[in-house]
Design a protein around this motif. Structure first.
Motif: not given
Length: 521
Positions: A230-238
């Motif tokens: 959908l938006s061409s990115y992967k997100e990781q949040v700590m």
């Protein structure tokens, strides 16, 4: 001499036996007469005592209904708390009960204290009994609190909608309750968001800590989301979240997150590519909420209001995000009477804007922007402008074309990145009603008809200069339809037929059947 001596006693014994039998008959008659008279006397006394008690009780209730009966609490006795500290229970109810100055106030205070203890979620039952105080202290009362503690381990399972995940999540949680006797609740949670998100977190909350009289909480989490399609990115949040203050309608928390955006496809649009890498989010979030509706599942009367303010940028540094994010929700339910019909009206709005040097030329952080979909009902949700039926996740709003593939040199005009909006507005009208079949009514299954509209706009990167009310109104997306609502123990499910009245280029709306799931909280 021995014979007469022996016979005398025998004759005397015989005579004595005869007299004894006669006396026994006479004595038994007297005893029976006495017992009968005693029973009549006891019965009369009992009836007299009951009449006296009944008269006294009636007089007491008449006095309660006509005047204030003064009383003060002499002692609070707590029973059944095998593990829970008595100091915790006393800290929650002592002031409530001792501030009462009359029997009427004490009864109300007892009900409120019961509710406070039940809200701890560590007791199966709470019973508060009022009794007279010591005879030497007239006008006093003793309060007996009897609790039954819950099992220390429990599990939860459900479907929830979360703004931070931007979608519905299937969650399973293991909870440890009251492990140390301070009302502490420990939990480990695993959440799965329909193939695009995974969340692992653990946290603890306590209702009071030493001299701090309001609840405190802490949570450590790891969140991974896949938005490549959908938006061409992967997100990781700590992240680390600390609940600093929670009282009544107010909630204040501190959030510290280390965010990472990556693009394994290397096809992201310029807007997304500029934000790839690491960012630090450090900020305060304040939420105010009032909900006077008769039910969060199917409101038929009342209103609700929620406001959330997020100020980010407390930690200095180049990689520190700085923005202000505001959300507002308003709901109003109007009963119509026939077939338990009710009309629910609602509006939600929000904006995000960066702050700091050169903020007018800066872009807002894409994961913090507003996105909309039809995964959750706007009737139940009080979490900002996120819901409009008929659209897929991130299915409307500003979009940018992706990078052209170097392998084949062909570009696909429909291949775009949905980048969200800085300004969001949604509104809806929902008419719910009972169905004619009794079996459906008994199960809580009911129907509804709805109409909803919403829009997303861009404010940052000087885009606010081109934004006008007329242009924003002309690009509204609109949906209408009807459906069936099935409440379950875990969530509220809706099967809706959605007709897309208006959508814009690159939107992912489709006329047809859509299923949505909403949590009860």
């Amino acid at each position: 001499m021995e014979a007469p001596a022996q016979s005398f006693p025998d004759s005397n014994e015989s005579s004595s036996n005869g007299n004894t039998d006669q006396n026994d008959e006479i004595g038994q008659d007297e005893v029976d007469e006495y017992e009968n008279g005693g029973e009549e006397s006891d019965s009369s006394n009992a009836e007299s005592g009951l009449r006296t008690d009944r008269d006294m009780l009636g007089s007491f209730f008449r006095r309660l209904s006509t005047e204030q009966v003064l009383v003060r609490v002499h002692d609070i006795i707590i029973q059944g708390n095998n593990k829970t500290k008595s100091s915790l229970i006393e800290s929650l109810v002592d002031e409530i009960l001792r501030n009462a100055t009359s029997v009427q106030q004490l009864a109300g205070a007892a009900r409120y204290a019961t509710m406070q203890l039940e809200n701890l979620d560590i007791f199966d039952s709470v019973t508060i009994t009022l009794d007279a105080g010591p005879r030497e202290l007239p006008g006093t009362a003793n309060v007996f609190i009897v609790v039954s503690e819950k099992s220390p381990l429990s599990g939860d399972f459900g479907i929830y909608t979360k703004p931070e995940v931007k979608s519905c999540t299937l969650e399973a949680a293991l909870k440890g309750k009251n492990l140390f006797g301070y009302g502490d609740i420990w939990d480990c949670l695993v959440g799965y968001g329909w193939g695009q998100s995974l969340e692992l977190s653990t946290g603890v909350s306590v209702p009071r800590f030493k001299s701090i009289s309001h609840p405190l909480s802490a949570r450590i989490s790891l969140l991974s989301q896949d938005w490549l399609k959908l938006s061409s990115y992967k997100e990781q949040v700590m992240g680390l979240s600390l609940g600093l203050f929670s009282s009544g309608n107010h909630d204040l928390s501190y959030n510290l997150n280390w965010c990472t955006l990556t693009d394994p496809s290397q096809m992201a649009s310029p807007e997304v590519r500029r934000q790839l890498g690491h960012r630090l989010s450090s900020g305060l979030k304040y939420a105010f909420k009032i909900d006077h509706r008769d039910s969060p599942l199917r409101p038929t009367r009342g209103f609700a209001f929620a406001s959330t303010t997020h100020i980010c940028g407390l930690y200095p540094g180049v990689q520190s995000l700085r923005f202000v994010r505001q959300e507002v929700d308003l709901r109003y339910a109007i009963p119509l009477g026939l077939y338990r019909a009710s009309l629910n009206l609602g509006i939600s709005a929000g904006f995000i804007f960066p702050w700091g040097d050169g903020f007018l030329n800066k872009s807002s952080y894409i994961p913090e922007r507003f996105f909309m979909d039809g995964n959750a009902s706007p009737v139940c949700s009080l979490k900002g402008p996120t819901s409009i039926f008929g659209f897929k996740p991130r299915g409307l709003g500003p979009a940018e074309p992706r990078r052209v593939s170097r392998d084949d040199g062909n570009s696909d005009s429909s291949s775009v990145d949905h980048i969200g909006g800085d300004l969001a507005l949604t509104c809806f009208a929902d008419l719910s009603f009972d169905l004619p079949l009794k079996v459906l009514r008994n199960a809580g299954i009911h129907g509804h008809m709805f109409a909803c509209a919403g829009n997303l706009g861009k404010l940052t990167d000087n885009a606010y200069k081109e934004l006008s009310l007329q242009k924003f109104r002309a690009t509204f997306r609109t949906t209408a339809g009807f459906g069936l609502i099935v409440p379950t123990r875990l969530f509220r499910m809706e099967a809706n037929y959605c007709y897309i009245v208006r959508q814009q280029e690159h939107d992912c709306g489709k006329t047809g059947i859509q299923f949505s799931f909403s949590s009860y909280t």
